[in-house]
Design a protein around this motif. Structure first.
Motif, mmCIF file in Angstrom:
data_model
loop_
_atom_site.group_PDB
_atom_site.id
_atom_site.type_symbol
_atom_site.label_atom_id
_atom_site.label_comp_id
_atom_site.label_asym_id
_atom_site.label_seq_id
_atom_site.Cartn_x
_atom_site.Cartn_y
_atom_site.Cartn_z
ATOM 1 N N PRO A 175 0.857 -1.041 -0.035
ATOM 2 C CA PRO A 175 -0.002 -0.029 0.054
ATOM 3 C C PRO A 175 0.858 1.090 0.068
ATOM 4 O O PRO A 175 0.420 2.261 -0.586
ATOM 5 N N GLY A 176 1.900 1.189 0.582
ATOM 6 C CA GLY A 176 2.624 2.626 1.013
ATOM 7 C C GLY A 176 3.555 2.777 -0.366
ATOM 8 O O GLY A 176 4.206 3.861 -0.651
ATOM 9 N N THR A 177 3.499 2.078 -1.469
ATOM 10 C CA THR A 177 4.533 2.081 -2.811
ATOM 11 C C THR A 177 3.449 2.056 -3.903
ATOM 12 O O THR A 177 3.894 1.999 -5.144
ATOM 13 N N LEU A 178 1.899 2.021 -3.693
ATOM 14 C CA LEU A 178 1.512 2.054 -5.005
ATOM 15 C C LEU A 178 1.559 3.085 -5.703
ATOM 16 O O LEU A 178 1.492 2.956 -6.914
ATOM 17 N N VAL A 179 1.720 4.504 -5.424
ATOM 18 C CA VAL A 179 2.032 5.588 -5.940
ATOM 19 C C VAL A 179 3.085 5.480 -6.852
ATOM 20 O O VAL A 179 3.341 5.713 -8.074
ATOM 21 N N LEU A 180 4.288 4.742 -6.334
ATOM 22 C CA LEU A 180 5.448 4.558 -7.235
ATOM 23 C C LEU A 180 5.213 3.582 -8.541
ATOM 24 O O LEU A 180 5.952 3.869 -9.437
ATOM 25 N N TRP A 181 4.469 2.809 -8.174
ATOM 26 C CA TRP A 181 4.340 1.680 -9.137
ATOM 27 C C TRP A 181 3.350 2.207 -10.073
ATOM 28 O O TRP A 181 3.570 1.917 -11.430
ATOM 29 N N PHE A 182 1.913 2.748 -9.599
ATOM 30 C CA PHE A 182 0.864 2.881 -10.623
ATOM 31 C C PHE A 182 0.794 4.535 -10.749
ATOM 32 O O PHE A 182 -0.027 4.778 -11.633
ATOM 33 N N GLY A 183 1.585 5.424 -10.192
ATOM 34 C CA GLY A 183 1.220 6.745 -10.427
ATOM 35 C C GLY A 183 1.497 6.919 -11.810
ATOM 36 O O GLY A 183 0.699 7.924 -12.467
ATOM 37 N N PRO A 184 2.646 6.926 -12.453
ATOM 38 C CA PRO A 184 2.734 7.129 -13.881
ATOM 39 C C PRO A 184 1.931 6.814 -14.868
ATOM 40 O O PRO A 184 1.440 7.514 -15.603
ATOM 41 N N VAL A 185 1.372 5.435 -14.637
ATOM 42 C CA VAL A 185 0.355 4.838 -15.488
ATOM 43 C C VAL A 185 -0.992 5.751 -15.365
ATOM 44 O O VAL A 185 -1.656 5.905 -16.196
ATOM 45 N N VAL A 186 -1.294 5.942 -13.959
ATOM 46 C CA VAL A 186 -2.555 6.843 -13.972
ATOM 47 C C VAL A 186 -2.496 8.171 -14.279
ATOM 48 O O VAL A 186 -3.440 8.620 -14.948
ATOM 49 N N LEU A 187 -1.423 8.806 -14.274
ATOM 50 C CA LEU A 187 -1.053 10.135 -14.823
ATOM 51 C C LEU A 187 -1.420 10.036 -16.279
ATOM 52 O O LEU A 187 -1.716 10.990 -17.122
ATOM 53 N N LEU A 188 -0.788 9.118 -16.937
ATOM 54 C CA LEU A 188 -0.614 9.034 -18.350
ATOM 55 C C LEU A 188 -2.162 8.665 -18.901
ATOM 56 O O LEU A 188 -2.529 9.366 -19.917
ATOM 57 N N PHE A 189 -2.741 7.833 -18.323
ATOM 58 C CA PHE A 189 -4.304 7.637 -18.604
ATOM 59 C C PHE A 189 -5.171 8.950 -18.363
ATOM 60 O O PHE A 189 -6.000 9.285 -19.232
#
Length: 155
Positions: free
Chosen positions: A103-117
């Motif tokens: 949970p603490g690293t979800l932003v590191l893993w999925f943040g760039p993909v979410v920003l792209l979409f």
């Protein structure tokens, strides 16, 4: 061009293509197996100063200190996981170039993909939205426009 200059150019090209590595000779361990483990671990740890390099590639003082800690822990008999755990306990998951999925690293893993979409969705929505039509000209504005066009077309 002489054969000496060709050889010199080839040697220069080979030297430039070799990995730079920041490991200094005095840092290296005498045991090749331990040194290999230290290099593997160092390539998994992020330099907190450079942030986009491993501590194995960085010349920063903090990276040098972390390499020293890794080698000290390995010499003391720690396993690779224990060394990584020790460093992570001190500096957090951000020090890992491949942080664990939790949970603490979800932003590191999925943040760039979410920003792209989100950016793609915003572009699609902006293309679909048509600009509002401007209101028709008032009679006074029409007369003024006609006068301006007449003046411009007159010699």
């Amino acid at each position: 061009m002489t054969w000496r200059s060709v050889i010199a150019a080839l040697l220069l090209a080979v030297a430039a293509a070799a990995p730079a590595g920041a490991i200094e000779p005095q840092e290296q361990l005498a045991d090749p197996a331990l040194e290999a483990r230290a290099r593997t671990i160092s390539q998994e740890l992020r330099c907190l100063v450079c942030q986009n390099e491993s501590i194995d590639d960085s010349n920063a003082d903090l990276a040098r200190d972390l390499r020293r800690i890794v080698r000290e822990r390995l010499t003391a008999g720690d396993t690779d996981d224990q060394v990584l755990g020790f460093i992570t306990a001190r500096y957090g998951d951000y020090v890992l170039l491949r942080p664990p999925l939790k949970p603490g690293t979800l932003v590191l893993w999925f943040g760039p993909v979410v920003l792209l979409f989100a950016a793609i969705a915003l572009l699609i929505l902006r293309r679909r939205r048509r600009p509002a039509e401007s209101p028709p000209l008032s009679p006074e504005e029409s007369r003024r426009l006609a006068r301006l066009l007449d003046e411009e077309s007159a010699p």
